[in-house]
Scaffold this motif. Structure first.
Motif, PDB file in Angstrom:
ATOM      1  N   ARG A   1      44.944 -10.455  47.254  1.00  0.00           N
ATOM      2  CA  ARG A   1      43.977 -11.487  47.626  1.00  0.00           C
ATOM      3  C   ARG A   1      43.580 -11.348  49.097  1.00  0.00           C
ATOM      4  O   ARG A   1      42.413 -11.535  49.458  1.00  0.00           O
ATOM      5  N   SER A   2      44.513 -10.991  49.942  1.00  0.00           N
ATOM      6  CA  SER A   2      44.208 -10.784  51.355  1.00  0.00           C
ATOM      7  C   SER A   2      43.215  -9.648  51.537  1.00  0.00           C
ATOM      8  O   SER A   2      42.288  -9.729  52.352  1.00  0.00           O
ATOM      9  N   HIS A   3      43.387  -8.571  50.777  1.00  0.00           N
ATOM     10  CA  HIS A   3      42.439  -7.454  50.823  1.00  0.00           C
ATOM     11  C   HIS A   3      41.056  -7.900  50.346  1.00  0.00           C
ATOM     12  O   HIS A   3      40.034  -7.537  50.950  1.00  0.00           O
TER      13      HIS A   3
ATOM     14  N   VAL B   1      39.730 -10.865  50.429  1.00  0.00           N
ATOM     15  CA  VAL B   1      39.128 -11.713  51.467  1.00  0.00           C
ATOM     16  C   VAL B   1      38.545 -10.851  52.575  1.00  0.00           C
ATOM     17  O   VAL B   1      37.459 -11.117  53.096  1.00  0.00           O
ATOM     18  N   ARG B   2      39.262  -9.794  52.929  1.00  0.00           N
ATOM     19  CA  ARG B   2      38.763  -8.883  53.972  1.00  0.00           C
ATOM     20  C   ARG B   2      37.428  -8.265  53.565  1.00  0.00           C
ATOM     21  O   ARG B   2      36.485  -8.209  54.360  1.00  0.00           O
TER      22      ARG B   2
ATOM     23  N   ALA C   1      46.605 -14.650  52.858  1.00  0.00           N
ATOM     24  CA  ALA C   1      45.259 -14.316  53.329  1.00  0.00           C
ATOM     25  C   ALA C   1      44.868 -15.177  54.517  1.00  0.00           C
ATOM     26  O   ALA C   1      44.284 -14.695  55.493  1.00  0.00           O
TER      27      ALA C   1
ATOM     28  N   THR D   1      46.826 -14.085  57.616  1.00  0.00           N
ATOM     29  CA  THR D   1      46.310 -12.815  58.134  1.00  0.00           C
ATOM     30  C   THR D   1      45.058 -13.053  58.969  1.00  0.00           C
ATOM     31  O   THR D   1      44.894 -12.474  60.059  1.00  0.00           O
ATOM     32  N   GLN D   2      44.171 -13.928  58.495  1.00  0.00           N
ATOM     33  CA  GLN D   2      42.968 -14.254  59.260  1.00  0.00           C
ATOM     34  C   GLN D   2      43.325 -14.978  60.558  1.00  0.00           C
ATOM     35  O   GLN D   2      42.684 -14.787  61.593  1.00  0.00           O
TER      36      GLN D   2
END
Length: 322
Positions: free
Chosen positions: A52-54, A56-57, A137, A140-141
């Protein structure tokens, strides 16, 4: 007797979209294009935290969705995904406004607009991480925000540690903190290299995290004013040994898999080996990449697509098999 020359395998045509290798990214972008929020939520709900973090990126680079995201946020304020997507978009737009120049070359107006974007993103993310402290996510942001707003090493580390409680080997977050630990953001090379080695050694064999060792050395090499001196740093015996060991632990390990982020990992190793003059090793990475590309750190050497192509072509020409 007629002798036929052996056919030389065609070099694959490059796909300069870093998301081309991932099916979920294609579905994500289609949902964004058509403002298909049910599909978008379903896709993000189904994704593992790291994936999910990827996603969002990748979504952050999709322009023209801010108004629609604001509308969705007003309609469903408890939705955990929309504020993270909106924050990521604000952060990406803010960094583009700032540009890649050193701070001394960024004028006051651009800095003000950059910081305004980051502060608005931070307010969204504070709310998300308060309600969902395990949202990788969002954390990370928040690392990107901490760096841009110059909140300092301690605050950046605090944010990373909060994230690592839930996902200890999350490479995008580790890469973000590594940037913070570099001298240009108030850290030092000893700190940066120690963190990179720590992450590489803690991750399972075959994981991509060892690429952080390479990222740290590429960053340090950029202190040199020209490519010749950058190559000299990377070709030092100790640096060469560390990068080769990192490859053996990750991209050259039998357990390395093409999961999310693999294109960036192989691209970074390809760039490093090319600069080191290890053309055969670089060619191995370019061959494994096939048509896929990632900006990785090629942007430090001019327009990244052209830099990637030049490095690949030279590695193919000079890295032939024996």
């Amino acid at each position: 007797m007629i002798i036929y020359a052996a056919a030389v395998p065609a070099t694959p045509t490059l796909a300069f979209d870093p998301g081309a290798a991932y099916d979920e990214v294609k579905r994500l972008r289609t949902a964004l294009l058509y403002h298909d929020w049910p599909t978008l939520r379903q896709l993000l709900d189904a994704a593992e935290p790291g994936v999910r973090s990827h996603l969002v990126r990748f979504a952050a680079d999709w322009g023209g969705i801010e108004l629609s995201l604001h509308d969705q946020l007003a309609r469903a304020p408890e939705d955990p995904h929309v504020p993270v997507l909106l924050a990521a978009r604000l952060i990406a737009a803010g960094w583009r406004i700032r540009g890649r120049a050193m701070a001394s070359y960024v004028d006051d107006d651009r800095f003000a607009e950059f910081h305004d974007h980051l502060r608005r993103a931070e307010q969204l993310l504070i709310d998300v991480t308060a309600r969902h402290p395990d949202d990788v996510a969002a954390w990370t942001q928040r690392l990107l925000v901490a760096r841009g707003l110059q909140l300092g090493q301690a605050e950046a580390r605090r944010r990373y540690d909060r994230l690592a409680r839930h996902l200890p080997h999350h490479l995008p977050a580790q890469s973000a903190l590594l940037q913070q630990l570099c001298p240009k953001w108030g850290g030092g090379w000893e700190l940066a290299h120690a963190f990179a080695r720590e992450c590489a050694e803690a991750a399972p064999p075959g994981a991509g995290n060892a690429v952080l060792v390479v990222e740290a050395h590429l960053e340090e090499s950029m202190e040199a004013i020209d490519v010749v001196r950058r190559r000299e740093h990377l070709r030092g015996p100790q640096v060469t040994a560390e990068i080769q060991a990192a490859a053996e632990r990750s991209v050259s390990h039998e357990d390395f898999r093409h999961t999310y982020g693999w294109v960036a990992v192989r691209s970074t190793f390809a760039m490093a080996f090319h600069l080191m003059g290890e053309y055969r090793a670089a060619r191995d990475q370019f061959e494994a990449l096939g048509p896929y590309t990632d900006q990785a750190m090629f942007g430090y050497h001019g327009e990244w697509r052209a830099a990637f192509t030049r490095a690949r072509d030279e590695s193919y020409a000079r890295g032939g098999r024996r």
